[in-house]
Design a protein around this motif. Structure first.
Motif, PDB file in Angstrom:
ATOM      1  N   THR A  82       0.823  -1.205   0.000  1.00  0.00           N
ATOM      2  CA  THR A  82       0.000   0.000   0.000  1.00  0.00           C
ATOM      3  C   THR A  82       0.861   1.262   0.000  1.00  0.00           C
ATOM      4  N   SER A  83       2.170   1.113  -0.026  1.00  0.00           N
ATOM      5  CA  SER A  83       3.032   2.289  -0.074  1.00  0.00           C
ATOM      6  C   SER A  83       2.991   2.889  -1.469  1.00  0.00           C
ATOM      7  N   GLY A 119      -4.440   5.527  -4.936  1.00  0.00           N
ATOM      8  CA  GLY A 119      -5.028   4.203  -4.754  1.00  0.00           C
ATOM      9  C   GLY A 119      -5.023   3.407  -6.042  1.00  0.00           C
ATOM     10  N   ASN A 120      -5.319   4.067  -7.180  1.00  0.00           N
ATOM     11  CA  ASN A 120      -5.261   3.403  -8.482  1.00  0.00           C
ATOM     12  C   ASN A 120      -3.868   2.823  -8.733  1.00  0.00           C
ATOM     13  N   LEU A 121      -2.844   3.654  -8.513  1.00  0.00           N
ATOM     14  CA  LEU A 121      -1.474   3.236  -8.780  1.00  0.00           C
ATOM     15  C   LEU A 121      -1.039   2.113  -7.847  1.00  0.00           C
ATOM     16  N   ALA A 122      -1.397   2.211  -6.562  1.00  0.00           N
ATOM     17  CA  ALA A 122      -1.010   1.183  -5.590  1.00  0.00           C
ATOM     18  C   ALA A 122      -1.655  -0.155  -5.930  1.00  0.00           C
ATOM     19  N   PHE A 123      -2.932  -0.128  -6.322  1.00  0.00           N
ATOM     20  CA  PHE A 123      -3.625  -1.363  -6.706  1.00  0.00           C
ATOM     21  C   PHE A 123      -2.944  -2.019  -7.895  1.00  0.00           C
ATOM     22  N   THR A 124      -2.675  -1.222  -8.918  1.00  0.00           N
ATOM     23  CA  THR A 124      -2.104  -1.764 -10.143  1.00  0.00           C
ATOM     24  C   THR A 124      -0.712  -2.331  -9.917  1.00  0.00           C
TER      25      THR A 124
END
Length: 557
Positions: free
Chosen positions: A7-8, A194-199
């Motif tokens: 999640t970082s 959040g989008n970037l962390a998920f991907t």
């Protein structure tokens, strides 16, 4: 080394590696015969100083700061410094029309722009012409960076590294990614942290890293594919990154880098394939690699010549890959290419992967990615990587989603009985012939190209024509061959592509053009996809003439 929490965010990862592996090299940069390296500690210091300088400007939180130029170490540093300062990075393609650059910078209301090395004087002039008069310009420290209002060192010189990084919330805007603009003005895709962390978490889960990862950065960083698969991957894996200095040095630097992961678009793979088959026919190569003793030696030599002998995975996205190219890499070179599917608005959605691959498909959806098909066959997506919306464009944002919150991708597709996804075309690219029949050009173009080295790009047109016409951009190899040889190959390709098609879909004629299709000419996007509307407009008169003539294969322009 242990990677920090999934999640970082990117800046967290930079600070993590600066603490855990301060003297380990992160980036390797070629410039004018010299090689510059940068450790994690050095990078964190540069980013911290630039972040302090940016915060000192007192721009409102979330202000947009652009980054232009070829891939380089300071592109990464600028991206991270902007994020660390609580601002929003906006990538600008190095090869882009000035009117497009100007429109993007005004649309996002950019306060400043970092300008890196440009691929040519023409590209530098085009960028300068697109800059608004009031924008602050900061030149990256490279000889090929255009003269700007500030130098990198001068802008940040008097500032100490920013010590306090205020981690944003998951729904905070992280970056704007402008679409390629194949059908009009580019749209600013809003992606959150959040989008970037998920991907990045999904990507790392599907293809786990190993010690000693090396990446090669050469696809435009203004495109989200390169940002996630190279820049962000290096931050989460602790991987070394080598940067391409000039396109002409691609082969040389790829051999030097020996990447453990390689990311490509279809045209790059096709050109790598052509580097072998232009000298030795593919049929002969296939026969040679099957020989008991010679085959393994020849295959090893070819893969080493590409610099891919240490690659654990090759990924390809952004456009359909001709199946013949995938088969060449698998059967001749012994390399699997994993096609993946996504877009700026939805990041990654599905991917072929080791143990779960099917040629011609874009793999199975990720476990956390929900995909469905509309009644018309359009792929619709809902998962944590889907964009916040389009910047300053509520109308387009509303149109992009269904009433129940699913993103409409604009791609048509189908699932097979095992859940593999196949892309069958673009909703907006489907055209109606004069017979009132609909044709999806994408799959036909991919089938037509096959493994013919004489074809660089192609575009099927047919709106209001009785039968479709294929516009063929000939490769440089083709222009050195006898015309009869090139034409014979193209006619065979047309016959092979037409065989499984319905009568109304069949290619009736071909228009051959020797003009280079490029992003500079406006006929390709910066990510090397065909601008279909531009092709149709540029060759409208010629196509109409070809359609009226008896000859199947016409014109050398």
């Amino acid at each position: 080394m242990t990677v920090a929490s999934s999640t970082s965010y990117p800046v967290d990862q930079l600070l993590y590696w600066a603490e855990q592996a301060p003297d380990v090299t992160w980036m390797i940069q070629h410039e004018a015969g010299a090689i510059r390296t940068m450790t994690w500690r050095e990078a964190a210091d540069e980013v911290g100083r630039m972040a302090s300088a940016l915060k000192a400007q007192d721009w409102p939180a979330g202000s947009r700061i652009a980054i232009a130029g070829m891939n380089c170490a300071h592109w990464f540093l600028a991206d991270l410094a902007i994020q660390m300062a609580g601002l929003v990075p906006v990538g600008i393609y190095a090869r882009q029309a000035s009117k497009t650059t100007g429109w993007i910078l005004k649309h996002c209301e950019a306060k400043a722009i970092f300008i890196g090395p440009m691929p040519s004087a023409v590209a530098a002039d085009m960028l300068q012409q697109g800059l608004p008069k009031d924008i602050v310009t900061i030149a990256m420290p490279y000889d090929a960076s255009p003269v700007s209002e500030h130098t990198w060192a001068g802008f940040a010189r008097s500032h100490l590294p920013l010590r306090r990084y205020e981690k944003p919330s998951a729904d905070t805007l992280a970056t704007l990614v402008y679409t390629s603009g194949t059908t009009g003005n580019s749209k600013g895709v809003m992606l959150s942290y959040g989008n970037l962390a998920f991907t990045s978490a999904v990507f790392r889960e599907v293809i786990p890293s190993k010690p000693g990862e090396r990446l090669f950065s050469y696809l435009p960083l203004a495109h989200i594919l390169e940002r996630v698969a190279v820049e962000m991957a290096s931050l989460y894996w602790g991987a070394e990154v080598y940067f391409l200095e000039r396109v002409e040095k691609m082969s040389e630097q790829l051999m030097e880098t020996k990447p453990t992961r390689f990311v490509a678009v279809p045209l790059v793979l096709s050109r790598l394939q052509a580097s072998f088959t232009a000298r030795i026919p593919e049929r002969q190569l296939r026969a040679l690699v099957k020989r008991r003793w010679l085959g393994p030696l020849l295959r090893k030599r070819m893969v080493t010549r590409l610099g891919l002998q240490h690659s654990r995975a090759l990924f390809c996205g952004a456009a359909p890959v001709p199946q013949a190219t995938l088969l060449f890499f698998r059967d001749v070179l012994g390399l699997d290419v994993y096609e993946c599917y996504g877009q700026s608005e939805a990041l990654y959605c599905s991917m072929n992967r080791p143990g779960a691959q099917r040629l011609g498909s874009v793999g199975k959806p990720f476990s956390d990615a929900n995909l469905r098909l509309s009644e018309e066959g359009e792929i619709q997506v809902r998962h944590p990587g889907v964009m916040l919306g389009y910047f300053n464009d509520a109308k387009q944002t509303k149109a992009a989603f269904t009433s129940d919150g699913w993103l409409k991708t604009g791609d048509k597709g189908r699932f097979d009985h095992d859940g593999f996804l196949y892309i069958t075309g673009r909703v907006k690219e489907i055209f109606k012939t004069a017979k009132g029949k609909y044709v999806a050009p994408g799959p036909i173009e991919a089938a037509f190209m096959g493994s013919n080295n004489d074809i660089d790009q192609c575009c099927l047109v047919g709106a209001q024509l009785t039968q479709p016409v294929m516009v063929v951009n000939l490769s440089l190899t083709a222009l050195t061959k006898p015309r009869e040889e090139v034409e014979a190959g193209l006619l065979a390709d047309m016959e092979r592509a037409n065989a499984p098609l319905e009568d109304h879909e069949k290619i009736a004629k071909m228009l051959l053009v020797s003009e280079r299709w490029s992003s500079e000419s406006g006929l390709l996007t910066p990510t090397l996809k065909v601008r279909r509307n531009e092709i149709e407009a540029r060759y409208a008169a010629a196509v109409t003439q070809v359609a009226r003539r008896r000859e199947v294969l016409v014109e050398w322009q």
